[in-house]
Scaffold this motif. Sequence first.
Motif, PDB file in Angstrom:
ATOM      1  N   UNK A 147       0.839  -1.210   0.000  1.00 28.80           N
ATOM      2  CA  UNK A 147       0.000   0.000   0.000  1.00 28.80           C
ATOM      3  C   UNK A 147       0.867   1.250   0.000  1.00 28.80           C
ATOM      4  N   UNK A 148       1.902   1.229   0.832  1.00 23.48           N
ATOM      5  CA  UNK A 148       2.802   2.389   0.943  1.00 23.48           C
ATOM      6  C   UNK A 148       3.502   2.668  -0.379  1.00 23.48           C
ATOM      7  N   UNK A 149       3.964   1.605  -1.024  1.00 26.73           N
ATOM      8  CA  UNK A 149       4.634   1.796  -2.317  1.00 26.73           C
ATOM      9  C   UNK A 149       3.672   2.353  -3.357  1.00 26.73           C
ATOM     10  N   UNK A 150       2.417   1.838  -3.321  1.00 26.42           N
ATOM     11  CA  UNK A 150       1.435   2.316  -4.300  1.00 26.42           C
ATOM     12  C   UNK A 150       1.183   3.813  -4.135  1.00 26.42           C
ATOM     13  N   UNK A 151       1.127   4.269  -2.879  1.00 27.61           N
ATOM     14  CA  UNK A 151       0.920   5.701  -2.636  1.00 27.61           C
ATOM     15  C   UNK A 151       2.154   6.491  -3.090  1.00 27.61           C
ATOM     16  N   UNK A 152       3.303   5.811  -3.007  1.00 26.48           N
ATOM     17  CA  UNK A 152       4.548   6.501  -3.382  1.00 26.48           C
ATOM     18  C   UNK A 152       5.370   6.922  -2.180  1.00 26.48           C
ATOM     19  N   UNK A 153       4.991   6.420  -1.002  1.00 33.09           N
ATOM     20  CA  UNK A 153       5.783   6.716   0.197  1.00 33.09           C
ATOM     21  C   UNK A 153       7.170   6.097   0.031  1.00 33.09           C
ATOM     22  N   UNK A 154       8.118   6.596   0.824  1.00 34.78           N
ATOM     23  CA  UNK A 154       9.407   5.919   0.918  1.00 34.78           C
ATOM     24  C   UNK A 154       9.242   4.859   1.997  1.00 34.78           C
ATOM     25  N   UNK A 155       9.188   3.606   1.573  1.00 34.32           N
ATOM     26  CA  UNK A 155       8.848   2.549   2.535  1.00 34.32           C
ATOM     27  C   UNK A 155      10.122   1.945   3.131  1.00 34.32           C
ATOM     28  N   UNK A 156      10.144   1.866   4.456  1.00 38.67           N
ATOM     29  CA  UNK A 156      11.265   1.208   5.139  1.00 38.67           C
ATOM     30  C   UNK A 156      10.752  -0.136   5.654  1.00 38.67           C
ATOM     31  N   UNK A 157      11.119  -1.235   4.997  1.00 36.04           N
ATOM     32  CA  UNK A 157      10.574  -2.543   5.403  1.00 36.04           C
ATOM     33  C   UNK A 157      11.313  -3.113   6.604  1.00 36.04           C
ATOM     34  N   UNK A 158      11.137  -2.477   7.763  1.00 36.94           N
ATOM     35  CA  UNK A 158      11.962  -2.812   8.936  1.00 36.94           C
ATOM     36  C   UNK A 158      11.553  -4.138   9.571  1.00 36.94           C
ATOM     37  N   UNK A 159      10.288  -4.514   9.426  1.00 38.85           N
ATOM     38  CA  UNK A 159       9.743  -5.744  10.012  1.00 38.85           C
ATOM     39  C   UNK A 159       9.807  -5.699  11.552  1.00 38.85           C
ATOM     40  N   UNK A 160       9.429  -6.814  12.204  1.00 41.34           N
ATOM     41  CA  UNK A 160       9.338  -6.776  13.681  1.00 41.34           C
ATOM     42  C   UNK A 160      10.680  -6.997  14.355  1.00 41.34           C
ATOM     43  N   UNK A 161      10.699  -6.838  15.693  1.00 41.02           N
ATOM     44  CA  UNK A 161      11.884  -7.148  16.504  1.00 41.02           C
ATOM     45  C   UNK A 161      12.952  -6.070  16.458  1.00 41.02           C
ATOM     46  N   UNK A 162      14.000  -6.259  17.271  1.00 40.70           N
ATOM     47  CA  UNK A 162      15.157  -5.368  17.350  1.00 40.70           C
ATOM     48  C   UNK A 162      14.798  -3.882  17.501  1.00 40.70           C
ATOM     49  N   UNK A 163      14.334  -3.583  18.685  1.00 39.34           N
ATOM     50  CA  UNK A 163      13.805  -2.246  18.970  1.00 39.34           C
ATOM     51  C   UNK A 163      14.866  -1.153  18.805  1.00 39.34           C
ATOM     52  N   UNK A 164      16.085  -1.456  19.241  1.00 40.94           N
ATOM     53  CA  UNK A 164      17.148  -0.441  19.140  1.00 40.94           C
ATOM     54  C   UNK A 164      17.353  -0.049  17.675  1.00 40.94           C
TER      55      UNK A 164
END
Length: 432
Positions: A147-164
Amino acid sequence: MYWNRKAETLKPGELRRLQGKRLKKVTKYVYRNSGFYKKKFRDLGLKPGDIRGVEDLGRLPFTRKSDLRDNYPYGLFCTGLESIVRVHASSGTTGKPTVVGYTGNDIELWTEVMARSIMATGSTRKDVLHVAYGYGLFTGGLGLHYGGERVGCTVIPASGGNTARHLLLMQDLGSTVLACTPSYAVYLAEYAEKEGIDPREDLRLRVGVFGAEPWSEPMRKRIEDALDLKAYDIYGLSEIVGPGVAQECEEQCGAHIWSDHFLPEIVDPETGEQLGEGEEGELVFTTLTKDGIPLLRYRTGDRTILEYDKCSCGRYHPRMIKVRGRVDDMLIIRGVNVFPSQIEHVLLRIPEVGSHYLLVVEREGPLDVLTVKVEVTEDVISDRVRDLMKLEENIKSSISQALGIKVDVELVEPFTLERSKGKAVRLKDLRE
Ligand code: DLL
C-alpha cells in the motif's frame, strides 16, 4: 485525503447498487468454483439466482474459521494454485494455521484498499513509512508495504523485533509514519525514553497506523503523547484480505469499512440474527471482489457497532467503532460479562498506571477470581508503601464501579510484565 475519490465517496444508493451487483456475481462464482459452497447451498435449498441484491444477504450461509481449518490448507480456494501468486496465514493459538491465497487480482485489490487506508490518515508520497509489522506469513508487513509503495511513500521494510535498530533507523532515515501494533508502539516509546531518545527532538514521526489487536482510547492518548504523533486505527484480518479492511480517517470517528469490496453485517453472536445500525454484535464480512478465496458471511468473532451516516470526511462507507473484543474473549466473572478492553479503558485513565497490564483468571473452588496485574510508572515506585496501597484500592474501586464486579489488583514494578513481539497477550486464563 483520498486515494480513489470516486470509490471512496460513492453515495449510499450507488454503493448499495454496486454491492448488490457484486454480491450476485460472487454468489454465482463460489457456487461454480467451490465444492464447499455448492454443498452449503444445496443443504439450504438455495440457488445463486435467489440472491437478487444486498437485501438477500441474510439468506446466504455463514462461513466460520473452523470451515477454513477443516478444509486446510487449500479446500476453500476457488482457483487452482496456478492462479495463486501468494499465500499468507494467521498463526492461531491452537492447531494448524489458517491459510489464505491471493491471485494477482486479489493482491491488486488489497494494494488498492491499503493505499486508500494510508492516504485516509493524511499520509502521502512525501512520507517516509516505517513498517514495523512482521513481514512473512502475517499480513501486516507486506500489506502496509505494498500500500505504501502504491501511494509513493518511501517505505522502510523494517519488520518486527530489534527495537534499538528501529529507533536508529527512524532517527537516521527521518521516518514520518510508523506502522506497528499499538502495544509495540508503547514498547518503542518506553525503550526510547530509557535510551534518552526524545521523540519530540530526535524523531520526525507525525502519524501512526496501528492495528492487529484491540486498543482503547486511553491507550491512543498515551501513544500520541509518548511518540508525539497522531495515532490511527487500522483493522483487518487475513481471511478477508489482511490490514486495510477498514481504516480511520482524519475525523477519527470509527474506521471506514471499504464496503465496495467487503460487505459488512452485524449479527447476534448467539443466534446469527442480523442486527441493526448502532447495535453491538459480531462483525461478519462477505468479500465482493476476491477470486482466490472469496468468503460469504465470514464470522470474524470481533465485537463492534456499525454506523452508516455520512462522515465529515465525505465518505459514506460504514464506520465500525473500535473493536470491543472478541466474541470468544468475553470473560464471565461471577455471572458478569467482562471484556478485557473495558478494563484497559479504566486502567489507562489512572495516571500512575503504566501501559502494560495482564488479566489472570483462576478458579478458587466454585468461584472465578480475576486478578489484574498492573505495572505502575517509575515515579510511583519511589512513593511510600501507604500511597501504593491507596493506589491499589483506587484501581480496585474504579474497576468495580465500571464493571460491577470485584477484582484483585496486584501492582508490579515497571518493565516486569512480559512484552510480546507480535500481538499483545493481555489475558491468562488458568481455569481448566
Ligand atoms: O491482524 C491483520 C492486520 C495487520 C490488521 C496489521 C491491522 C494491522 P490476523 O492476524 O488474521 O490479521 O488477525 C485478525 O486481529 O479478527 C481482530 O480480532 C484483530 N484485529 C485486527 N485489527 C484490529 C484492530 C491481522 N484495529 C484479528 N482493532 C481480527 C482490534 C484488531 N482488533
